[in-house]
Design a protein around this motif. Structure first.
Motif, mmCIF file in Angstrom:
data_model
loop_
_atom_site.group_PDB
_atom_site.id
_atom_site.type_symbol
_atom_site.label_atom_id
_atom_site.label_comp_id
_atom_site.label_asym_id
_atom_site.label_seq_id
_atom_site.Cartn_x
_atom_site.Cartn_y
_atom_site.Cartn_z
ATOM 1 N N ARG A 78 0.832 -1.209 0.049
ATOM 2 C CA ARG A 78 -0.006 0.062 -0.030
ATOM 3 C C ARG A 78 0.799 1.142 0.064
ATOM 4 O O ARG A 78 0.286 2.409 -0.115
ATOM 5 C CB ARG A 78 -0.885 -0.064 1.117
ATOM 6 N N LEU A 79 2.243 1.204 -0.008
ATOM 7 C CA LEU A 79 2.860 2.425 0.159
ATOM 8 C C LEU A 79 3.140 3.050 -1.288
ATOM 9 O O LEU A 79 3.165 2.356 -1.936
ATOM 10 C CB LEU A 79 4.433 2.044 0.748
ATOM 11 N N GLN A 80 3.076 4.262 -0.996
ATOM 12 C CA GLN A 80 3.047 5.092 -2.187
ATOM 13 C C GLN A 80 4.333 5.927 -2.763
ATOM 14 O O GLN A 80 5.029 6.251 -1.675
ATOM 15 C CB GLN A 80 1.844 6.175 -2.134
ATOM 16 N N GLY A 81 4.765 5.962 -4.048
ATOM 17 C CA GLY A 81 6.005 6.643 -4.143
ATOM 18 C C GLY A 81 7.213 6.037 -4.016
ATOM 19 O O GLY A 81 8.194 6.553 -4.010
ATOM 20 N N ILE A 82 7.428 4.654 -3.970
ATOM 21 C CA ILE A 82 8.409 3.792 -3.801
ATOM 22 C C ILE A 82 8.577 2.697 -4.809
ATOM 23 O O ILE A 82 7.915 2.219 -5.377
ATOM 24 C CB ILE A 82 8.115 3.025 -2.357
ATOM 25 N N ALA A 83 9.987 2.630 -5.259
ATOM 26 C CA ALA A 83 10.083 1.756 -6.370
ATOM 27 C C ALA A 83 10.224 0.322 -5.618
ATOM 28 O O ALA A 83 11.164 0.085 -5.040
ATOM 29 C CB ALA A 83 11.149 1.983 -7.094
ATOM 30 N N ALA A 143 7.723 9.613 4.869
ATOM 31 C CA ALA A 143 6.675 10.520 4.850
ATOM 32 C C ALA A 143 5.305 9.982 5.243
ATOM 33 O O ALA A 143 4.204 10.648 5.259
ATOM 34 C CB ALA A 143 6.526 11.513 3.591
ATOM 35 N N GLN A 144 5.229 8.626 5.213
ATOM 36 C CA GLN A 144 4.093 7.704 5.458
ATOM 37 C C GLN A 144 3.744 7.400 6.765
ATOM 38 O O GLN A 144 4.680 7.917 7.692
ATOM 39 C CB GLN A 144 4.224 6.558 4.403
ATOM 40 N N THR A 145 2.397 6.601 6.945
ATOM 41 C CA THR A 145 2.176 6.227 8.278
ATOM 42 C C THR A 145 2.088 4.760 8.462
ATOM 43 O O THR A 145 1.556 4.315 7.341
ATOM 44 C CB THR A 145 0.874 7.155 8.895
ATOM 45 N N THR A 146 2.199 4.157 9.576
ATOM 46 C CA THR A 146 1.995 2.740 9.746
ATOM 47 C C THR A 146 1.973 2.660 11.400
ATOM 48 O O THR A 146 2.573 3.275 12.186
ATOM 49 C CB THR A 146 3.056 2.054 9.084
ATOM 50 N N ASN A 147 1.404 1.499 11.664
ATOM 51 C CA ASN A 147 1.061 0.884 12.976
ATOM 52 C C ASN A 147 2.167 -0.158 13.366
ATOM 53 O O ASN A 147 2.517 -0.520 14.486
ATOM 54 C CB ASN A 147 -0.159 0.444 13.624
ATOM 55 N N GLN A 180 12.920 11.448 17.075
ATOM 56 C CA GLN A 180 11.842 11.211 15.887
ATOM 57 C C GLN A 180 11.992 9.839 15.662
ATOM 58 O O GLN A 180 12.800 9.281 14.940
ATOM 59 C CB GLN A 180 12.288 12.319 14.718
ATOM 60 N N TRP A 181 10.702 9.215 15.299
ATOM 61 C CA TRP A 181 10.297 7.672 14.561
ATOM 62 C C TRP A 181 9.690 8.225 13.394
ATOM 63 O O TRP A 181 8.722 8.928 13.056
ATOM 64 C CB TRP A 181 9.729 6.987 15.472
ATOM 65 N N ALA A 182 10.139 7.446 12.394
ATOM 66 C CA ALA A 182 9.379 7.433 11.069
ATOM 67 C C ALA A 182 9.518 5.988 10.266
ATOM 68 O O ALA A 182 10.365 5.115 10.707
ATOM 69 C CB ALA A 182 9.968 8.450 10.278
ATOM 70 N N PRO A 183 8.585 5.733 9.236
ATOM 71 C CA PRO A 183 8.629 4.409 8.727
ATOM 72 C C PRO A 183 10.149 4.195 8.023
ATOM 73 O O PRO A 183 10.597 5.165 7.473
ATOM 74 C CB PRO A 183 7.624 4.499 7.636
ATOM 75 N N ALA A 184 10.491 3.046 8.271
ATOM 76 C CA ALA A 184 11.644 2.481 7.455
ATOM 77 C C ALA A 184 11.939 1.113 6.894
ATOM 78 O O ALA A 184 10.840 0.516 7.606
ATOM 79 C CB ALA A 184 12.981 2.773 8.753
ATOM 80 N N HIS A 185 12.651 0.817 6.001
ATOM 81 C CA HIS A 185 12.874 -0.415 5.523
ATOM 82 C C HIS A 185 13.396 -1.284 6.454
ATOM 83 O O HIS A 185 12.874 -2.575 6.572
ATOM 84 C CB HIS A 185 13.457 -0.231 4.151
#
Length: 286
Positions: A78-83, A143-147, A180-185
């Protein structure tokens, strides 16, 4: 039959027989796996199918799955803007007499070959367009969100884990609190990206993580090639300049310098120098 071993014994799928798992995937997904394309890693096996897709099969202990499950590749769809490869479907089963689960995710084929091993030994000489796509994907992800919570090396990342890892390898009386926490691979290395066309794959462990985790992880996997490590730092300079990015760099260094690290790892000396430099910066900043 699928691989069956005592639950307490470590399993390395590079040497164990996986014929049963491959046969089960073929039956359930109704396709044939090309045996000439099988790629083995420690806890996963991948191969091309007769319908021009890719199947990645992973074995994971139940205690490493946790409450959020282990459907990272499915959730990443569902992630957008990612190859990334297009997710097509999955198969999950429990091994007989084992406290482990197996999961097979089917995706579209990669646009190119993986750039190298997790730790790269030579400069891949990637074009500028590759670095542009790389930055676009990482910025879009952050820049996206996830639980979901990231699980690098299958360990859920927490403030305590960050602190314990850094303290185990890096001396210094400085604050290790992440702001700061953010989505990561969460498994960003040269084995999980393609070139010369950029694509990021193997999303099993992605989720929320301290800012800079991915950048620091890729830098650490580049240290054998100083020019490449410097390029990673330039491309992701905003991450590395942040306080959280500095802490994630120390976290990455702790994997190389810590008590469980390989004593002959060629990255030890550059990691040690960088750790000392960052500690001084953090102490001066107060």
């Amino acid at each position: 039959m699928p691989l069956s071993v005592p639950a307490g014994r470590a399993v390395d799928l590079r040497v164990e027989s996986v014929d049963g798992a491959l046969a089960r995937v073929e039956r359930s997904l109704q396709t044939r796996i090309d045996p000439n394309t099988v790629v083995r890693k420690r806890r996963s096996v991948g191969a091309r199918t007769a319908r021009d897709t890719w199947v990645r099969i992973e074995r994971r202990r139940l205690d490493k799955i946790g409450t959020q499950g282990w459907n990272g590749t499915e959730c990443a769809a569902r992630l957008q803007g990612i190859a990334q490869p297009e997710w097509r479907g999955c198969l999950v089963w429990r091994g007989p007499d084992e406290s482990v689960m197996w999961r097979a995710d089917e995706t579209s084929l990669l646009p190119g070959r993986p750039i190298g091993t997790a730790v790269l030994g030579e400069d891949p000489e990637l074009p500028d367009d590759w670095w542009k796509a790389f930055n676009t994907s990482l910025d879009s992800l952050a820049a996206q969100t996830t639980n979901r919570v990231a699980t690098p090396d299958t360990d859920t990342i927490t403030q305590d884990l960050v602190t314990e890892s850094i303290r185990s390898a890096v001396p210094g009386d400085f604050d290790t609190t992440i702001a700061q926490w953010a989505p990561a691979h969460a498994d960003l290395n040269w084995a999980n990206m393609t070139g010369p066309v950029f694509c990021l794959f193997d999303w099993e462990d992605w989720g929320m993580a301290p800012r800079g985790l991915d950048s620091a992880s890729l830098w650490a996997s580049s240290l054998v090639v100083p020019a490449l490590a410097d390029r990673v730092r330039r491309e992701r300079r905003a991450d590395f300049a942040s306080r959280d990015g500095k802490l994630m760099t120390l976290f990455a260094c702790s994997k190389i310098l810590g008590p469980d690290a390989h004593p002959q790892d060629p990255r030890r000396e550059p990691a040690r120098r960088m750790a000392e430099e960052i500690v001084q910066e953090l102490l001066q900043a107060g």
